[in-house]
Design an enzyme around this catalytic site. Structure first.
Site, PDB file in Angstrom:
ATOM      1  N   TYR A 216     -13.677  -3.031  10.423  1.00  0.00           N
ATOM      2  CA  TYR A 216     -12.340  -2.434  10.437  1.00  0.00           C
ATOM      3  C   TYR A 216     -11.696  -2.613  11.814  1.00  0.00           C
ATOM      4  CZ  TYR A 216      -8.797   1.236   9.703  1.00  0.00           C
ATOM      5  OH  TYR A 216      -7.619   1.936   9.586  1.00  0.00           O
TER       6      TYR A 216
ATOM      7  N   GLY B 160       0.825  -1.208   0.000  1.00  0.00           N
ATOM      8  CA  GLY B 160       0.000   0.000   0.000  1.00  0.00           C
ATOM      9  C   GLY B 160       0.857   1.254   0.000  1.00  0.00           C
TER      10      GLY B 160
HETATM   11  P1  NAP Z   1      -5.465   5.075   1.580  1.00  0.00           P
HETATM   12  O1  NAP Z   1      -5.150   6.503   1.426  1.00  0.00           O
HETATM   13  O2  NAP Z   1      -6.833   4.598   1.237  1.00  0.00           O
HETATM   14  O3  NAP Z   1      -4.362   4.200   0.797  1.00  0.00           O
HETATM   15  C1  NAP Z   1      -4.511   2.802   0.810  1.00  0.00           C
HETATM   16  C2  NAP Z   1      -3.280   2.162   0.218  1.00  0.00           C
HETATM   17  O4  NAP Z   1      -3.435   0.733   0.335  1.00  0.00           O
HETATM   18  C3  NAP Z   1      -3.093   2.473  -1.255  1.00  0.00           C
HETATM   19  O5  NAP Z   1      -1.721   2.489  -1.532  1.00  0.00           O
HETATM   20  C4  NAP Z   1      -3.764   1.278  -1.931  1.00  0.00           C
HETATM   21  O6  NAP Z   1      -3.223   0.984  -3.226  1.00  0.00           O
HETATM   22  C5  NAP Z   1      -3.378   0.170  -0.975  1.00  0.00           C
HETATM   23  N1  NAP Z   1      -4.261  -0.987  -1.040  1.00  0.00           N
HETATM   24  C6  NAP Z   1      -5.595  -1.058  -0.767  1.00  0.00           C
HETATM   25  N2  NAP Z   1      -6.028  -2.320  -0.955  1.00  0.00           N
HETATM   26  C7  NAP Z   1      -4.960  -3.049  -1.349  1.00  0.00           C
HETATM   27  C8  NAP Z   1      -4.753  -4.399  -1.704  1.00  0.00           C
HETATM   28  N3  NAP Z   1      -5.751  -5.292  -1.674  1.00  0.00           N
HETATM   29  N4  NAP Z   1      -3.508  -4.809  -2.045  1.00  0.00           N
HETATM   30  C9  NAP Z   1      -2.469  -3.942  -2.069  1.00  0.00           C
HETATM   31  N5  NAP Z   1      -2.593  -2.636  -1.749  1.00  0.00           N
HETATM   32  C10 NAP Z   1      -3.827  -2.204  -1.406  1.00  0.00           C
HETATM   33  O7  NAP Z   1      -5.261   4.617   3.110  1.00  0.00           O
HETATM   34  P2  NAP Z   1      -4.355   5.228   4.295  1.00  0.00           P
HETATM   35  O8  NAP Z   1      -5.240   6.110   5.101  1.00  0.00           O
HETATM   36  O9  NAP Z   1      -3.089   5.711   3.775  1.00  0.00           O
HETATM   37  O10 NAP Z   1      -4.153   3.901   5.146  1.00  0.00           O
HETATM   38  C11 NAP Z   1      -2.925   3.186   5.146  1.00  0.00           C
HETATM   39  C12 NAP Z   1      -2.947   2.247   6.349  1.00  0.00           C
HETATM   40  O11 NAP Z   1      -3.049   3.024   7.547  1.00  0.00           O
HETATM   41  C13 NAP Z   1      -4.154   1.303   6.349  1.00  0.00           C
HETATM   42  O12 NAP Z   1      -3.767   0.045   6.851  1.00  0.00           O
HETATM   43  C14 NAP Z   1      -5.108   1.988   7.298  1.00  0.00           C
HETATM   44  O13 NAP Z   1      -6.006   1.077   7.873  1.00  0.00           O
HETATM   45  C15 NAP Z   1      -4.150   2.585   8.315  1.00  0.00           C
HETATM   46  N6  NAP Z   1      -4.689   3.705   9.095  1.00  0.00           N
HETATM   47  C16 NAP Z   1      -5.068   4.884   8.495  1.00  0.00           C
HETATM   48  C17 NAP Z   1      -5.536   5.937   9.293  1.00  0.00           C
HETATM   49  C18 NAP Z   1      -5.914   7.284   8.720  1.00  0.00           C
HETATM   50  O14 NAP Z   1      -6.384   8.159   9.481  1.00  0.00           O
HETATM   51  N7  NAP Z   1      -5.732   7.531   7.450  1.00  0.00           N
HETATM   52  C19 NAP Z   1      -5.673   5.768  10.683  1.00  0.00           C
HETATM   53  C20 NAP Z   1      -5.307   4.549  11.241  1.00  0.00           C
HETATM   54  C21 NAP Z   1      -4.801   3.528  10.444  1.00  0.00           C
HETATM   55  P3  NAP Z   1      -3.928   1.497  -4.612  1.00  0.00           P
HETATM   56  O15 NAP Z   1      -3.396   2.875  -4.851  1.00  0.00           O
HETATM   57  O16 NAP Z   1      -3.492   0.507  -5.631  1.00  0.00           O
HETATM   58  O17 NAP Z   1      -5.403   1.488  -4.387  1.00  0.00           O
END
Ligand code: NAP
Length: 253
Positions: free
Chosen positions: A154, A14
């Protein structure tokens, strides 16, 4: 402040957008070579082009939600990097929904991406990490520690990832360290979607979400990348099985 990762080989799942992209860029700034994973060849190639450091990036596309995908991702990273020192299991997705509206396909998508993906990417990368004496950082969430309305799937996956971190830390010690980071609210596509779901607008949602922590704001992705680099570095040589909450005191009270 910068930790030196010159010569180190890193795989970030990701890594195309959001927190993972911030982690990729921070590792590159610190001198590492990085295998960037996105769910498709297209999203991965586009991110690598935007990052603009082709001599130290490798494409490792594929979905973590299948075992075959995890194997292909690790194979591409090992072929491109020649080994592995750090694995960041960051790929994740969310589907906000009341429990009555969750169907099996939604459950499978969220659980397979967030939990099964981390498990099998780790399994497939383990031999290489044991060889290097490397480390793993799992991207969990404060929602693995506390609940939230319409986030039951989640929360379940993130609590599972915290348990997985502790179990793997014991199983892989002393050769491979395993830690988790639990972000609070970070400005990414995922959080914007949640903000819109809550209020109908990103701005209004961010005001509510930002007010949940001591800094009264949503964080930048680099504010998560820093703790990830620390945990992956030799500075954290005795740190394993630990759960690092990076939330601006969101769940401190
Ligand atoms: P995001 O902006 O939605 O980005 C998601 C990333 O994961 C993208 O690079 C996407 O790739 C990739 N991805 C999604 N499904 C996938 C799959 N099946 N196989 C491979 N890659 C996949 O999310 P984010 O907010 O940066 O979140 C990143 C991590 O941090 C996640 O685990 C999330 O649960 C965690 N998190 C986020 C927050 C927050 O506030 N944002 C808080 C707590 C935890 P593509 O570009 O190809 O779609």
């Amino acid at each position: 402040m910068q930790i030196d990762f010159t010569g180190k080989r890193v795989l970030v799942t990701g890594g195309t957008r959001g927190i993972g992209r911030g982690v990729v860029e921070h590792f590159l700034d610190a001198g590492a070579r990085v295998a960037v994973n996105g769910s498709s060849a297209q999203s991965t190639a586009q991110a690598i082009a935007e990052i603009g450091r082709p001599e130290r990036t490798v494409a490792a596309p594929g979905s973590v939600s299948s075992v075959a995908g995890c194997q292909a991702i690790v194979d591409a990273a090992l072929a491109g990097l020649g080994g592995l020192d750090v694995l960041v299991n960051n790929a994740g997705c969310d589907t906000e929904s009341p429990v009555e509206q969750i169907d099996e396909a939604m459950w499978d998508r969220v659980v397979d991406t967030n939990l099964k993906g981390a498990f099998f990417t780790t399994q497939r990368a383990l031999a290489a990490l044991q060889e290097s004496g490397g480390s793993i950082v799992n991207m969990a969430s404060v929602l693995g520690l506390v609940g939230a309305v319409d986030e039951s799937m989640y929360c379940t996956t993130k609590a599972g990832l915290i348990a997985l971190t502790r179990a793997h830390a014991l199983e892989f010690a002393p050769r491979v360290r395993v830690n988790a980071v639990c972000p609070g609210v970070i400005d990414t596509d995922m959080l914007r979607t949640w903000a819109e779901y809550m209020t109908g607008s990103v701005k209004a949602g961010y005001e509510i979400l930002g007010a949940t922590n001591g800094f009264k704001r949503v964080a930048h992705v680099r504010e998560i990348a820093g703790p990830v680099l620390y945990l992956a570095s030799d500075m954290a040589s005795f740190v394993t099985g630990s759960i690092h909450v990076v939330d601006g005191a969101m769940i401190a009270d």
